[in-house]
Design an enzyme around this catalytic site. Structure first.
Site, PDB file in Angstrom:
ATOM      1  N   TYR A 189      -5.698 -44.730  -1.003  1.00  0.00           N
ATOM      2  CA  TYR A 189      -6.949 -44.203  -0.446  1.00  0.00           C
ATOM      3  C   TYR A 189      -6.830 -42.692  -0.214  1.00  0.00           C
ATOM      4  O   TYR A 189      -7.683 -41.909  -0.630  1.00  0.00           O
ATOM      5  CB  TYR A 189      -7.271 -44.926   0.864  1.00  0.00           C
TER       6      TYR A 189
HETATM    7  N1  LIG Z   1     -16.652 -45.253   8.412  1.00  0.00           N
HETATM    8  C1  LIG Z   1     -15.990 -44.164   8.773  1.00  0.00           C
HETATM    9  O1  LIG Z   1     -15.781 -43.934   9.969  1.00  0.00           O
HETATM   10  C2  LIG Z   1     -15.471 -43.219   7.716  1.00  0.00           C
HETATM   11  C3  LIG Z   1     -14.448 -42.332   8.039  1.00  0.00           C
HETATM   12  C4  LIG Z   1     -13.979 -41.451   7.079  1.00  0.00           C
HETATM   13  C5  LIG Z   1     -14.535 -41.453   5.800  1.00  0.00           C
HETATM   14  N2  LIG Z   1     -15.521 -42.327   5.506  1.00  0.00           N
HETATM   15  C6  LIG Z   1     -16.105 -42.307   4.136  1.00  0.00           C
HETATM   16  O2  LIG Z   1     -17.508 -42.363   4.233  1.00  0.00           O
HETATM   17  C7  LIG Z   1     -18.050 -43.129   3.141  1.00  0.00           C
HETATM   18  C8  LIG Z   1     -18.897 -44.271   3.678  1.00  0.00           C
HETATM   19  O3  LIG Z   1     -18.104 -45.030   4.568  1.00  0.00           O
HETATM   20  P1  LIG Z   1     -18.595 -46.406   5.204  1.00  0.00           P
HETATM   21  O4  LIG Z   1     -17.571 -46.792   6.206  1.00  0.00           O
HETATM   22  O5  LIG Z   1     -20.016 -46.303   5.581  1.00  0.00           O
HETATM   23  O6  LIG Z   1     -18.470 -47.314   3.894  1.00  0.00           O
HETATM   24  P2  LIG Z   1     -18.228 -48.884   3.785  1.00  0.00           P
HETATM   25  O7  LIG Z   1     -18.820 -49.621   4.891  1.00  0.00           O
HETATM   26  O8  LIG Z   1     -16.777 -49.071   3.528  1.00  0.00           O
HETATM   27  O9  LIG Z   1     -19.085 -49.176   2.509  1.00  0.00           O
HETATM   28  C9  LIG Z   1     -18.551 -49.029   1.286  1.00  0.00           C
HETATM   29  C10 LIG Z   1     -19.689 -48.876   0.305  1.00  0.00           C
HETATM   30  O10 LIG Z   1     -19.096 -48.757  -0.971  1.00  0.00           O
HETATM   31  C11 LIG Z   1     -19.731 -49.668  -1.831  1.00  0.00           C
HETATM   32  N3  LIG Z   1     -18.763 -50.174  -2.799  1.00  0.00           N
HETATM   33  C12 LIG Z   1     -17.540 -50.688  -2.532  1.00  0.00           C
HETATM   34  N4  LIG Z   1     -16.980 -51.108  -3.711  1.00  0.00           N
HETATM   35  C13 LIG Z   1     -17.878 -50.845  -4.690  1.00  0.00           C
HETATM   36  C14 LIG Z   1     -17.908 -51.038  -6.087  1.00  0.00           C
HETATM   37  N5  LIG Z   1     -16.897 -51.620  -6.759  1.00  0.00           N
HETATM   38  N6  LIG Z   1     -18.988 -50.640  -6.773  1.00  0.00           N
HETATM   39  C15 LIG Z   1     -20.035 -50.073  -6.132  1.00  0.00           C
HETATM   40  N7  LIG Z   1     -20.079 -49.859  -4.813  1.00  0.00           N
HETATM   41  C16 LIG Z   1     -19.012 -50.248  -4.096  1.00  0.00           C
HETATM   42  C17 LIG Z   1     -20.275 -50.804  -0.972  1.00  0.00           C
HETATM   43  O11 LIG Z   1     -21.415 -51.364  -1.622  1.00  0.00           O
HETATM   44  P3  LIG Z   1     -22.003 -52.844  -1.261  1.00  0.00           P
HETATM   45  O12 LIG Z   1     -22.003 -52.944   0.254  1.00  0.00           O
HETATM   46  O13 LIG Z   1     -23.370 -52.824  -1.834  1.00  0.00           O
HETATM   47  O14 LIG Z   1     -21.120 -53.841  -1.919  1.00  0.00           O
HETATM   48  C18 LIG Z   1     -20.629 -50.064   0.304  1.00  0.00           C
HETATM   49  O15 LIG Z   1     -21.943 -49.588   0.251  1.00  0.00           O
HETATM   50  C19 LIG Z   1     -16.841 -43.590   2.332  1.00  0.00           C
HETATM   51  O16 LIG Z   1     -16.627 -42.691   1.277  1.00  0.00           O
HETATM   52  C20 LIG Z   1     -15.694 -43.520   3.330  1.00  0.00           C
HETATM   53  O17 LIG Z   1     -14.439 -43.332   2.703  1.00  0.00           O
HETATM   54  C21 LIG Z   1     -16.005 -43.230   6.419  1.00  0.00           C
END
Ligand SMILES: NC(=O)c1ccc[n+]([C@@H]2O[C@H](COP(=O)([O-])OP(=O)(O)OC[C@H]3O[C@@H](n4cnc5c(N)ncnc54)[C@H](OP(=O)(O)O)[C@@H]3O)[C@@H](O)[C@H]2O)c1
Length: 241
Positions: free
Chosen positions: A155
């Protein structure tokens, strides 16, 4: 960029941060291509909410591991709205993997979804632009991209690559396209979080976790700025320090 009427493609926009970005940018008058993989009902709900605001949106399904679907995702937006102005690469996976435990599958899934797909989406987006058009790309990275760590090897490497890609594309795509990245900190807990998120808050300089709306504010700033490119904007409450 004046956002009203512009078209944005957001990957992973059915849930969580991607969802907040879709709804937040629709309130600016943007038309939204809501990409999803499995979250079809959630993506349709986002489209309905945007339509209820009086704006336009479509939901498009794609597995970002499938190389053929990447240009098709861009084409779906162009077909519906005539062109795209903004691409936000938000979809990613975040799975544990140490030096000992990382498997080839864990490694490949991270690299396919978190960095290969954003790169080829950027390429398809670039190819879709008309010569006089201006655009923006925003890559959602992570503060971990700039810090070595032992628990999320693949990651972390993909997010580091995404930051380097952002800077490289800022050089390759200027002046037509501004390319920036955003590094969230603790915004939403991972599914199954056992309280780590709550405990972490106390250790951060600002002593709290963030919200998806704070990511939306950062994206708004980057899109409104006409003189920012190749930037990595930390929204972490100081966690990266
Ligand atoms: N959450 C945090 O606190 C945090 C912290 C640091 C960085 N980030 C970054 O912020 C971004 C959003 O984070 P999040 O936590 O909201 O994301 P998340 O809940 O982990 O959601 C992941 C998203 O990626 C999509 N996805 C996963 N595998 C896929 C595939 N094979 N093909 C197409 N789509 C796929 C999922 O789509 P489906 O649901 O439609 O399957 C979902 O919409 C990410 O880049 C993450 O690394 C988040």
């Amino acid at each position: 960029m004046d956002l009203a009427g512009k078209v944005v493609l957001i990957t992973g926009a059915g849930v969580r941060i991607g969802r907040a970005l879709a709804l937040g940018l629709a309130t600016e008058g943007m038309r939204v291509v809501v990409h999803y993989h499995h979250s079809s009902a959630e993506a349709e709900e986002v489209v309905h909410e945007i339509e209820a605001m009086g704006e336009q949106a479509i939901a498009v399904q794609a597995d970002l591991r499938d190389m053929l679907r990447l240009p098709e995702l861009v084409e779906a937006g162009v077909e519906r709205f005539g062109h795209l102005d903004v691409l936000i690469n938000s979809a990613a996976i975040f799975e544990r993997g140490t030096l000992e435990s990382t498997t080839e599958t864990n490694w490949s899934r991270h690299f396919d979804i978190n960095i290969r797909a954003p790169f080829f989406l950027c390429q398809a987006f670039a190819r879709s632009l008309q010569s006089e058009q201006r655009g923006h790309i925003i890559n959602i990275a992570d503060w971990r991209a700039q810090r070595p760590g032992t628990q999320y090897m693949a990651y972390t490497l993909t997010k580091s690559a995404l930051v380097t890609l952002t800077m490289s594309l800022a050089m390759a795509m200027g002046p037509q396209v501004q390319v920036n990245a955003l590094a969230p900190g603790a915004i939403l807990p991972a599914p199954g979080d056992d309280g780590y998120f709550e405990r972490l808050a106390q250790r951060l300089p600002l002593q709290r976790t963030g919200s998806p709306e704070e990511i939306v504010s950062g994206v708004r700033y980057l899109l409104h700025s006409d003189f920012t490119t190749g930037e990595l904007l930390y929204i972490t409450g100081g966690e990266h320090l």
